[in-house]
Write an enzyme that holds these catalytic residues in place. Structure first.
Site, PDB file in Angstrom:
ATOM      1  N   LYS A 122       0.926  -1.288   0.064  1.00  0.00           N
ATOM      2  CA  LYS A 122      -0.050  -0.140  -0.152  1.00  0.00           C
ATOM      3  C   LYS A 122       0.995   1.380   0.049  1.00  0.00           C
ATOM      4  CE  LYS A 122      -4.580  -1.799   0.840  1.00  0.00           C
ATOM      5  NZ  LYS A 122      -5.522  -1.808   1.830  1.00  0.00           N
ATOM      6  N   ARG A 151      -4.234  -9.890   4.444  1.00  0.00           N
ATOM      7  CA  ARG A 151      -4.412  -9.816   3.112  1.00  0.00           C
ATOM      8  C   ARG A 151      -3.313  -9.643   2.185  1.00  0.00           C
ATOM      9  NH1 ARG A 151      -6.285  -6.467  -0.913  1.00  0.00           N
ATOM     10  NH2 ARG A 151      -8.081  -7.269  -2.140  1.00  0.00           N
TER      11      ARG A 151
HETATM   12  N1  HH2 Z   1      -7.827  -3.605   0.263  1.00  0.00           N
HETATM   13  C1  HH2 Z   1      -7.615  -3.311  -1.326  1.00  0.00           C
HETATM   14  C2  HH2 Z   1      -9.054  -4.201  -1.707  1.00  0.00           C
HETATM   15  N2  HH2 Z   1      -9.769  -5.010  -0.791  1.00  0.00           N
HETATM   16  N3  HH2 Z   1     -10.324  -5.554   1.404  1.00  0.00           N
HETATM   17  C3  HH2 Z   1     -10.178  -5.165   2.768  1.00  0.00           C
HETATM   18  N4  HH2 Z   1     -11.023  -6.175   3.289  1.00  0.00           N
HETATM   19  N5  HH2 Z   1      -8.988  -4.830   3.098  1.00  0.00           N
HETATM   20  C4  HH2 Z   1      -8.379  -4.254   2.301  1.00  0.00           C
HETATM   21  O1  HH2 Z   1      -7.133  -3.506   3.061  1.00  0.00           O
HETATM   22  C5  HH2 Z   1      -8.502  -3.999   0.963  1.00  0.00           C
HETATM   23  C6  HH2 Z   1      -9.461  -4.786   0.475  1.00  0.00           C
HETATM   24  C7  HH2 Z   1      -7.092  -2.691  -2.115  1.00  0.00           C
HETATM   25  O2  HH2 Z   1      -6.085  -3.566  -2.577  1.00  0.00           O
HETATM   26  P1  HH2 Z   1      -5.981  -4.217  -3.931  1.00  0.00           P
HETATM   27  O3  HH2 Z   1      -7.091  -5.288  -3.809  1.00  0.00           O
HETATM   28  O4  HH2 Z   1      -4.600  -4.954  -4.078  1.00  0.00           O
HETATM   29  O5  HH2 Z   1      -6.129  -3.056  -5.133  1.00  0.00           O
HETATM   30  P2  HH2 Z   1      -7.404  -2.744  -5.818  1.00  0.00           P
HETATM   31  O6  HH2 Z   1      -8.533  -2.387  -5.050  1.00  0.00           O
HETATM   32  O7  HH2 Z   1      -6.843  -1.467  -6.722  1.00  0.00           O
HETATM   33  O8  HH2 Z   1      -7.891  -3.596  -6.938  1.00  0.00           O
END
Ligand code: HH2
Length: 264
Positions: free
Chosen positions: A200, A234
């Site tokens: 992040k 995660r």
């Molecule tokens: N972070 C992201 C997406 N979903 N869900 C939970 N429960 N907690 C988190 O911290 C969280 C989440 C963001 O990360 P990522 O899926 O890698 O990116 P993007 O939203 O751009 O697909």
């Protein structure tokens, strides 16, 4: 929890797994590397991301959820849309991971009917604008109280609810650090706590590095979260996250044992 984004625009793995075959292979690979659960997402939540219609999101994730569930993989579906949650639960997903903490009443109905587990994540505002000017009175108390409200509004048995402080969702670097450094407050609610720090931007901001260089910072933040009581992390880099988690767990287990002489 291994992250599997079936999207063209996710902040760190966007476009890498947007065809179902490569997404399924990546999901199975993360299970081999030690993931207990694969979090499948079809809409990026990064700041400024474009919204995706429900049919498009479902078309992205459903074939992947079906295939992973058929292979015996535990799947969580990362969505805020009831239509997507409903079809993925019917296809065998076990967990709904909703970054809006079941804000939509229809989501609450879908989750109650399916008797699934839910992850309620805290977010201030909407993905499009959430990083514009996030502010709190006391970030730790505000986030904890807001999640407790979401949990009671969810109308589900306590044992099927996880809470997540939502690192990076409507938070400054200082807010994120304060939440991680005081995670025991959220853990003390008694709900299992999930934390997502993987790659992040607060890590990039502190170290002055790009997204593909954030592994060490991710693992450091993950271990802090674990030692403060987080039960689920995660992770994009599952192999490395598993190894770091094993060391943190070994230290915590040993510290509980009376076998070693303690300093007097
Ligand atoms: N972070 C992201 C997406 N979903 N869900 C939970 N429960 N907690 C988190 O911290 C969280 C989440 C963001 O990360 P990522 O899926 O890698 O990116 P993007 O939203 O751009 O697909």
């Amino acid at each position: 929890m291994g992250v599997l984004n079936v999207t063209p625009d996710s902040f760190s793995d966007g476009g890498l797994f947007s065809d179902p075959r490569s997404a399924i292979a990546r999901g199975l690979q993360m299970v081999e590397q030690g993931a207990d659960l694969i979090d499948v997402g079809g809409e990026s939540t990064r700041p400024g991301a474009a919204p995706v219609p429900a049919e498009e999101e479902e078309a992205r994730v459903l074939p992947v959820v079906v295939a992973l569930a058929k292979n015996g993989v535990s799947v969580s579906i990362d969505t805020s849309k009831p239509e997507v949650a409903r079809s993925c639960l019917a296809a065998g997903a076990a967990v709904v991971n909703d970054v809006t903490a079941l804000r939509d009443p229809e989501m609450r109905e879908v989750c109650a009917a399916a008797k699934c587990t839910v992850c309620l994540m805290h977010m201030q505002g909407e993905p499009r604008t959430m990083q514009t000017d996030p502010h709190y009175g006391n970030v730790v108390e505000d986030v904890t109280l807001s999640l407790l409200e979401s949990a009671s509004r969810a109308g589900l048995p306590k044992e099927r609810i996880w809470l997540d402080p939502g690192i990076g969702f409507g938070k400054t670097v200082e807010h994120n650090l304060c939440l991680l450094g005081n995670l025991e407050v959220l853990v003390a609610t008694g709900y299992p706590v999930l934390v997502g720090v993987s790659r992040k931007s607060f890590i990039g901001r502190i170290l002055g590095i790009e997204v593909e260089q954030r592994l060490e910072g991710t693992l450091a933040a993950q271990v802090i979260a674990q030692m403060k009581g987080a039960r689920i992390v995660r992770a994009h880099d599952v192999l490395e996250a598993r190894r770091a988690a094993a060391i943190a767990q070994a230290v915590m287990d040993q510290a509980q044992k009376p076998s070693m002489p303690r300093p007097t």
